[in-house]
Design a protein around this motif. Sequence first.
Motif, PDB file in Angstrom:
ATOM      1  N   ASN A  24       0.838  -1.211   0.000  1.00  0.00           N
ATOM      2  CA  ASN A  24       0.000   0.000   0.000  1.00  0.00           C
ATOM      3  C   ASN A  24       0.867   1.253   0.000  1.00  0.00           C
ATOM      4  O   ASN A  24       2.067   1.191   0.218  1.00  0.00           O
ATOM      5  CB  ASN A  24      -0.853   0.050   1.271  1.00  0.00           C
ATOM      6  CG  ASN A  24      -1.758  -1.156   1.372  1.00  0.00           C
ATOM      7  OD1 ASN A  24      -2.068  -1.768   0.358  1.00  0.00           O
ATOM      8  ND2 ASN A  24      -2.137  -1.506   2.582  1.00  0.00           N
ATOM      9  N   GLU A  25       0.207   2.400  -0.194  1.00  0.00           N
ATOM     10  CA  GLU A  25       0.901   3.680  -0.033  1.00  0.00           C
ATOM     11  C   GLU A  25       1.488   3.720   1.375  1.00  0.00           C
ATOM     12  O   GLU A  25       0.832   3.288   2.331  1.00  0.00           O
ATOM     13  CB  GLU A  25      -0.116   4.826  -0.138  1.00  0.00           C
ATOM     14  CG  GLU A  25      -0.789   4.969  -1.493  1.00  0.00           C
ATOM     15  CD  GLU A  25       0.161   5.518  -2.536  1.00  0.00           C
ATOM     16  OE1 GLU A  25       0.982   6.373  -2.164  1.00  0.00           O
ATOM     17  OE2 GLU A  25       0.086   5.081  -3.690  1.00  0.00           O
ATOM     18  N   ILE A  26       2.683   4.289   1.484  1.00  0.00           N
ATOM     19  CA  ILE A  26       3.315   4.374   2.813  1.00  0.00           C
ATOM     20  C   ILE A  26       2.405   5.148   3.782  1.00  0.00           C
ATOM     21  O   ILE A  26       2.320   4.826   4.969  1.00  0.00           O
ATOM     22  CB  ILE A  26       4.686   5.090   2.713  1.00  0.00           C
ATOM     23  CG1 ILE A  26       5.638   4.331   1.786  1.00  0.00           C
ATOM     24  CG2 ILE A  26       5.300   5.321   4.103  1.00  0.00           C
ATOM     25  CD1 ILE A  26       6.320   3.139   2.341  1.00  0.00           C
ATOM     26  N   SER A  52      13.477  11.369   7.249  1.00  0.00           N
ATOM     27  CA  SER A  52      13.735  12.413   6.245  1.00  0.00           C
ATOM     28  C   SER A  52      13.124  12.015   4.899  1.00  0.00           C
ATOM     29  O   SER A  52      12.673  12.864   4.137  1.00  0.00           O
ATOM     30  CB  SER A  52      15.233  12.685   6.107  1.00  0.00           C
ATOM     31  OG  SER A  52      15.857  11.585   5.498  1.00  0.00           O
ATOM     32  N   LEU A  53      13.075  10.740   4.631  1.00  0.00           N
ATOM     33  CA  LEU A  53      12.520  10.291   3.339  1.00  0.00           C
ATOM     34  C   LEU A  53      10.985  10.259   3.330  1.00  0.00           C
ATOM     35  O   LEU A  53      10.355  10.474   2.298  1.00  0.00           O
ATOM     36  CB  LEU A  53      13.031   8.877   3.015  1.00  0.00           C
ATOM     37  CG  LEU A  53      14.500   8.746   2.607  1.00  0.00           C
ATOM     38  CD1 LEU A  53      14.943   7.287   2.673  1.00  0.00           C
ATOM     39  CD2 LEU A  53      14.714   9.283   1.200  1.00  0.00           C
ATOM     40  N   TYR A  54      10.388   9.974   4.486  1.00  0.00           N
ATOM     41  CA  TYR A  54       8.936   9.696   4.507  1.00  0.00           C
ATOM     42  C   TYR A  54       8.153  10.577   5.479  1.00  0.00           C
ATOM     43  O   TYR A  54       7.033  10.240   5.851  1.00  0.00           O
ATOM     44  CB  TYR A  54       8.705   8.209   4.850  1.00  0.00           C
ATOM     45  CG  TYR A  54       9.301   7.273   3.833  1.00  0.00           C
ATOM     46  CD1 TYR A  54       8.655   7.032   2.621  1.00  0.00           C
ATOM     47  CD2 TYR A  54      10.518   6.644   4.062  1.00  0.00           C
ATOM     48  CE1 TYR A  54       9.203   6.181   1.674  1.00  0.00           C
ATOM     49  CE2 TYR A  54      11.083   5.793   3.109  1.00  0.00           C
ATOM     50  CZ  TYR A  54      10.421   5.569   1.923  1.00  0.00           C
ATOM     51  OH  TYR A  54      10.961   4.739   0.979  1.00  0.00           O
ATOM     52  N   LYS A  55       8.747  11.710   5.847  1.00  0.00           N
ATOM     53  CA  LYS A  55       8.107  12.568   6.854  1.00  0.00           C
ATOM     54  C   LYS A  55       6.678  12.960   6.432  1.00  0.00           C
ATOM     55  O   LYS A  55       5.735  12.927   7.233  1.00  0.00           O
ATOM     56  CB  LYS A  55       8.957  13.820   7.073  1.00  0.00           C
ATOM     57  CG  LYS A  55       8.535  14.683   8.234  1.00  0.00           C
ATOM     58  CD  LYS A  55       9.563  15.788   8.417  1.00  0.00           C
ATOM     59  CE  LYS A  55       9.419  16.618   9.630  1.00  0.00           C
ATOM     60  NZ  LYS A  55       8.289  17.198  10.102  1.00  0.00           N
ATOM     61  N   LYS A  56       6.533  13.312   5.158  1.00  0.00           N
ATOM     62  CA  LYS A  56       5.217  13.754   4.688  1.00  0.00           C
ATOM     63  C   LYS A  56       4.175  12.656   4.806  1.00  0.00           C
ATOM     64  O   LYS A  56       3.043  12.887   5.232  1.00  0.00           O
ATOM     65  CB  LYS A  56       5.318  14.173   3.220  1.00  0.00           C
ATOM     66  CG  LYS A  56       5.613  15.640   3.067  1.00  0.00           C
ATOM     67  CD  LYS A  56       5.373  16.072   1.639  1.00  0.00           C
ATOM     68  CE  LYS A  56       5.972  17.434   1.415  1.00  0.00           C
ATOM     69  NZ  LYS A  56       6.565  17.572   0.098  1.00  0.00           N
ATOM     70  N   GLN A  57       4.568  11.442   4.396  1.00  0.00           N
ATOM     71  CA  GLN A  57       3.608  10.323   4.445  1.00  0.00           C
ATOM     72  C   GLN A  57       3.353   9.851   5.881  1.00  0.00           C
ATOM     73  O   GLN A  57       2.252   9.429   6.196  1.00  0.00           O
ATOM     74  CB  GLN A  57       4.133   9.120   3.640  1.00  0.00           C
ATOM     75  CG  GLN A  57       4.204   9.350   2.144  1.00  0.00           C
ATOM     76  CD  GLN A  57       5.627   9.685   1.710  1.00  0.00           C
ATOM     77  OE1 GLN A  57       6.265  10.551   2.284  1.00  0.00           O
ATOM     78  NE2 GLN A  57       6.103   8.983   0.697  1.00  0.00           N
ATOM     79  N   LEU A  58       4.414   9.925   6.723  1.00  0.00           N
ATOM     80  CA  LEU A  58       4.268   9.408   8.092  1.00  0.00           C
ATOM     81  C   LEU A  58       3.849  10.551   9.014  1.00  0.00           C
ATOM     82  O   LEU A  58       4.616  11.045   9.841  1.00  0.00           O
ATOM     83  CB  LEU A  58       5.570   8.760   8.556  1.00  0.00           C
ATOM     84  CG  LEU A  58       5.988   7.538   7.733  1.00  0.00           C
ATOM     85  CD1 LEU A  58       7.320   6.990   8.200  1.00  0.00           C
ATOM     86  CD2 LEU A  58       4.918   6.443   7.782  1.00  0.00           C
ATOM     87  N   ASN A  59       2.594  10.908   8.848  1.00  0.00           N
ATOM     88  CA  ASN A  59       2.075  12.103   9.474  1.00  0.00           C
ATOM     89  C   ASN A  59       1.589  11.839  10.913  1.00  0.00           C
ATOM     90  O   ASN A  59       0.418  12.059  11.229  1.00  0.00           O
ATOM     91  CB  ASN A  59       0.923  12.586   8.570  1.00  0.00           C
ATOM     92  CG  ASN A  59       0.527  13.984   8.890  1.00  0.00           C
ATOM     93  OD1 ASN A  59       1.263  14.688   9.570  1.00  0.00           O
ATOM     94  ND2 ASN A  59      -0.650  14.372   8.421  1.00  0.00           N
ATOM     95  N   PHE A  60       2.510  11.362  11.750  1.00  0.00           N
ATOM     96  CA  PHE A  60       2.138  11.132  13.159  1.00  0.00           C
ATOM     97  C   PHE A  60       2.258  12.454  13.911  1.00  0.00           C
ATOM     98  O   PHE A  60       2.959  13.359  13.459  1.00  0.00           O
ATOM     99  CB  PHE A  60       3.081  10.102  13.797  1.00  0.00           C
ATOM    100  CG  PHE A  60       2.920   8.709  13.257  1.00  0.00           C
ATOM    101  CD1 PHE A  60       1.841   7.919  13.624  1.00  0.00           C
ATOM    102  CD2 PHE A  60       3.842   8.181  12.368  1.00  0.00           C
ATOM    103  CE1 PHE A  60       1.687   6.629  13.128  1.00  0.00           C
ATOM    104  CE2 PHE A  60       3.703   6.891  11.868  1.00  0.00           C
ATOM    105  CZ  PHE A  60       2.622   6.116  12.246  1.00  0.00           C
ATOM    106  N   SER A  61       1.621  12.512  15.035  1.00  0.00           N
ATOM    107  CA  SER A  61       1.722  13.733  15.836  1.00  0.00           C
ATOM    108  C   SER A  61       3.169  13.898  16.324  1.00  0.00           C
ATOM    109  O   SER A  61       3.780  12.943  16.831  1.00  0.00           O
ATOM    110  CB  SER A  61       0.740  13.600  17.006  1.00  0.00           C
ATOM    111  OG  SER A  61       1.245  14.270  18.104  1.00  0.00           O
ATOM    112  N   ASP A  62       3.703  15.127  16.190  1.00  0.00           N
ATOM    113  CA  ASP A  62       5.114  15.382  16.523  1.00  0.00           C
ATOM    114  C   ASP A  62       5.479  14.927  17.931  1.00  0.00           C
ATOM    115  O   ASP A  62       6.569  14.417  18.166  1.00  0.00           O
ATOM    116  CB  ASP A  62       5.417  16.886  16.408  1.00  0.00           C
ATOM    117  CG  ASP A  62       5.747  17.248  14.972  1.00  0.00           C
ATOM    118  OD1 ASP A  62       5.829  16.321  14.139  1.00  0.00           O
ATOM    119  OD2 ASP A  62       5.880  18.453  14.691  1.00  0.00           O
TER     120      ASP A  62
END
Length: 366
Positions: A24-26, A52-62
């Motif tokens: 699936n999409e990351i 750094s590669l997947y920050k946008k897709q891995l949108n967990f709360s900071d």
Amino acid sequence: MNTPINVTIKNDKDVSYPIYIERNEISSLVETINKHTQNAKKLIIISKKVYSLYKKQLNFSDKEVLVLKDGEDQKNIKTYLKIIDTAKKLNLTRNDYIVAIGGGVLGDIAGFAAATYMRGIKYIQVPTTLLACVDSSVGGKTAIDIPNGKNYVGAFYQPEAVYINLNFLKTLDKKQLKSGFGEIIKYAFIENSCGLENDNALLLEFLIVNSDRILGLDFDFLEKIIRICLSLKISVVQNDEKEAGMRKVLNLGHTFAHALESITNYKRYTHGQAVIYGLMFIFNYAYENKYIDSTYYRLAFQLFEKYDCKPLRAWYFKPQIIKLMLADKKATSKINLVVPTDKRTVSVMEVENPNCLKFKTNFLLK
Ligand SMILES: NC(=O)c1ccc[n+]([C@@H]2O[C@H](COP(=O)([O-])OP(=O)(O)OC[C@H]3O[C@@H](n4cnc5c(N)ncnc54)[C@H](O)[C@@H]3O)[C@@H](O)[C@H]2O)c1
């Protein structure tokens, strides 16, 4: 979601967990993890490179994300304490989760933190390297290194689930892919010793015949390899979680590999690369001591060549390597070696006199 592979570890609690293999999409991982953890709190531990590669897709709360520096030299007590400290700041309890997103280094250290924080908190593995997909994310070995002692401090502690997403593999560089092949090739040589009840998977031949498709990252072929390696690993660990017997076969090539990693301060070679040299070492040892014939010996080296594995070109002083092999935590006063004895078959042996270990000149070139 696909039907997962199920792992049942026969220990005092009969732990059971699923391994999902997806393409699936990351970005779907966020929902998957949130769904799994429900209302529980979680600490997402992620490698700096992966973040750094997947920050946008891995949108967990900071506030629930802890980013860790990469490298085997980070698998230490300092990083471990950083995780424990963050877990405490988030007030995680035993009903909450640690989620490890990264390669084997991150998975091992996050797993160890999960095993020991409050005497054990739930954790999920999301392996992002080939090596972690085929091997380290499953089986429950967690650890950190100490100076001169790889994986010296650790625990057997199983995850609650493993989520593999093949799309992560697209960003691995050549070196990291090759490292993954180190453990995969190991599985090809131990296939008959893993106690798998159904027919042999014939990984050895599959790797030789299909090397172009595999090295070209054809996902169908990679998925097949991941499934074969995991079925072999599961077959071993479900009956011998704590390495009392059969699990030792998984250490093929590793006694030498750990010594080599240690002598080069964990910086010069990836773990999988060191395993490849360890496999070459042990095949030379097995051939010279007549445990295997020349046909199998040549087949092994044909496989190394297919995956662009060249002999070790540096010279490491032999007594120093032997000293480190003796210090390997699996050894007693003798060196424990897992030795190929037939096609796809290995035996665990104790070497009486370590100084008798031969180092073939075409393997360790001056
Ligand atoms: N627990 C076990 O059963 C077990 C088994 C085998 C190996 N290990 C351990 O695993 C470790 C090696 O793991 P590894 O080979 O995954 O190395 P690693 O964790 O160091 O990862 C290698 C590099 O790849 C980067 N990376 C990770 N995912 C990426 C991606 N998708 N795209 C681009 N880069 C990415 C990482 O950030 C890192 O820089 C060793 O410490 C070894 O002891 C444990």
